[in-house]
Design a protein around this motif. Structure first.
Motif, short mmCIF file in Angstrom:
data_model
loop_
_atom_site.label_atom_id
_atom_site.label_comp_id
_atom_site.label_asym_id
_atom_site.label_seq_id
_atom_site.Cartn_x
_atom_site.Cartn_y
_atom_site.Cartn_z
N ALA A 62 0.84 -1.20 0.00
CA ALA A 62 0.00 0.00 0.00
C ALA A 62 0.87 1.25 0.00
O ALA A 62 2.03 1.23 0.43
CB ALA A 62 -0.92 0.00 1.22
N VAL A 63 0.30 2.36 -0.47
CA VAL A 63 1.02 3.63 -0.46
C VAL A 63 1.34 4.05 0.98
O VAL A 63 0.65 3.67 1.92
CB VAL A 63 0.19 4.74 -1.15
N PHE A 66 -1.41 5.52 3.19
CA PHE A 66 -2.35 4.61 3.84
C PHE A 66 -1.81 4.17 5.19
O PHE A 66 -2.52 4.21 6.20
CB PHE A 66 -2.62 3.39 2.96
N LEU A 149 -6.90 7.04 4.05
CA LEU A 149 -6.51 7.99 3.02
C LEU A 149 -7.30 9.29 3.09
O LEU A 149 -6.86 10.31 2.55
CB LEU A 149 -6.62 7.35 1.64
N GLN A 152 -5.34 12.10 4.33
CA GLN A 152 -4.34 12.69 3.45
C GLN A 152 -4.99 13.88 2.73
O GLN A 152 -6.02 13.72 2.05
CB GLN A 152 -3.87 11.63 2.44
N VAL A 155 -6.13 13.62 -1.09
CA VAL A 155 -7.21 12.64 -1.27
C VAL A 155 -8.51 13.17 -0.67
O VAL A 155 -9.59 13.03 -1.25
CB VAL A 155 -6.84 11.29 -0.63
N GLU A 193 5.01 4.83 -6.65
CA GLU A 193 5.68 5.45 -5.51
C GLU A 193 7.11 4.93 -5.45
O GLU A 193 7.32 3.72 -5.32
CB GLU A 193 4.92 5.12 -4.22
N LYS A 198 1.96 0.71 -6.10
CA LYS A 198 1.38 0.56 -4.77
C LYS A 198 -0.14 0.72 -4.87
O LYS A 198 -0.67 1.31 -5.79
CB LYS A 198 1.93 1.62 -3.80
N TYR A 200 -3.81 2.11 -3.59
CA TYR A 200 -4.50 3.12 -2.78
C TYR A 200 -6.02 2.98 -2.84
O TYR A 200 -6.73 3.58 -2.04
CB TYR A 200 -4.08 4.54 -3.18
N LEU A 205 -7.58 -2.40 -1.03
CA LEU A 205 -7.01 -2.37 0.32
C LEU A 205 -7.77 -3.28 1.28
O LEU A 205 -7.18 -3.85 2.21
CB LEU A 205 -7.01 -0.94 0.86
N PHE A 250 -0.97 11.82 -5.70
CA PHE A 250 -2.32 12.27 -5.35
C PHE A 250 -2.57 13.69 -5.82
O PHE A 250 -3.72 14.07 -6.07
CB PHE A 250 -2.55 12.13 -3.85
#
Length: 280
Positions: A62-63, A66, A149, A152, A155, A193, A198, A200, A205, A250
């Motif tokens: 995962a990014v 996350f 996310l 973030q 996002v 990434e 990765k 997201y 997920l 993003f």
């Protein structure tokens, strides 16, 4: 090797037909009290099992955002998060909150919540016998998959913009186009990434099987994100994806919706044929 553990969770915008009134016990915006104290020990155990399993699986997959956002889910008690406690942390980061709903909600209700920085989460969890398959998004998909996310900023802003564009698409009769953007980003998006792919998208997920398939299988296409191509590409909700669009950042994702006149783009694509996801 991948199809033995299948989880497909359709986004809300393709799950609920418009209904004139909310169900009994729900407010006009379809929200309901969470009543955290009513979840059983078995339901909390299922959350803990899913959380531990996915957290381990997503290490390196995962990014970073996350994993950083998981902090909002590490609350004072194990089990399904108490939304009051969760929202205190999440709102302090990006101004978002999570609201409980009984299940899938009408499209206009869903997008209105997003436009006001509220994410609707189903107030139920799958049974222990359904760990790897679920037709309707539950609290694990909605909270574990989406909320980290939402902490973030880019996002969080993208999701609000999607809500605003979703309401516009409903008025234009263009929801089929907008739903593809939601599907291939929010639910099933990949990002590059440090040179590696990765995950997201929340649909990946929260899925044990697709977390591996999306990155490791040689079968799906992984084209660079292009908003026009995304709007033309069909998708299936009953199988692993045949295409995953890859964003570079993003900020690129946010700019794509802020700097694009989606209404004009819908019109320009009106005579263009849809693309099969196996050839996207």
């Amino acid at each position: 090797m991948f199809t033995d553990d299948l989880t497909i969770e359709a986004p809300k915008l393709h799950g609920a037909a418009a209904t004139p009134t909310p169900p009994p016990g729900a407010a006009a915006d379809w929200t309901i009290p969470q009543h955290w104290e009513r979840f059983t020990s078995e339901e909390h155990r299922v959350w803990d099992l899913l959380f531990a399993r996915q957290q381990e699986l997503l290490a390196g997959r995962a990014v970073r955002a996350f994993h950083e956002g998981l902090d909002v889910l590490r609350l004072s008690r194990p089990g399904i998060p108490d939304l009051d406690e969760l929202n205190e942390r999440l709102f302090a980061r990006t101004g978002w909150t999570v609201v409980s709903v009984p299940g899938l909600v009408p499209d206009d209700v869903f997008f209105r919540h997003l436009s006001q920085r509220r994410f609707p989460a189903g107030n139920f969890i799958r049974s222990a016998s359904q760990l790897d398959y679920l037709e309707e998004p539950d609290v694990f998909h909605d909270v574990f998959g989406h909320v980290p996310l939402l902490a973030q900023p880019a996002v969080a802003d993208f999701m609000q913009a999607l809500g605003e564009e979703g309401l516009k698409a409903l008025r234009r009769g263009a929801l089929d186009r907008l739903s593809r953007l939601y599907w291939y980003t929010v639910e099933f998006g990949l990002a590059r990434e440090d040179g590696d792919l990765k995950i997201y998208g929340a649909g990946i997920l929260s899925s044990f099987g697709e977390s591996r398939f999306s990155l490791e299988s040689p079968d799906p296409h992984r084209p660079a994100f292009d908003i026009g191509r995304v709007l033309r590409t069909r998708y299936r909700s009953d199988a692993f994806q045949q295409s995953y669009f890859v964003v570079e950042s993003f900020d690129e994702l946010l700019d794509s919706i802020l700097e694009t006149d989606l209404g004009a783009l819908y019109d320009s694509l009106a005579d263009e044929p849809d693309l099969c996801p196996s050839r996207a």
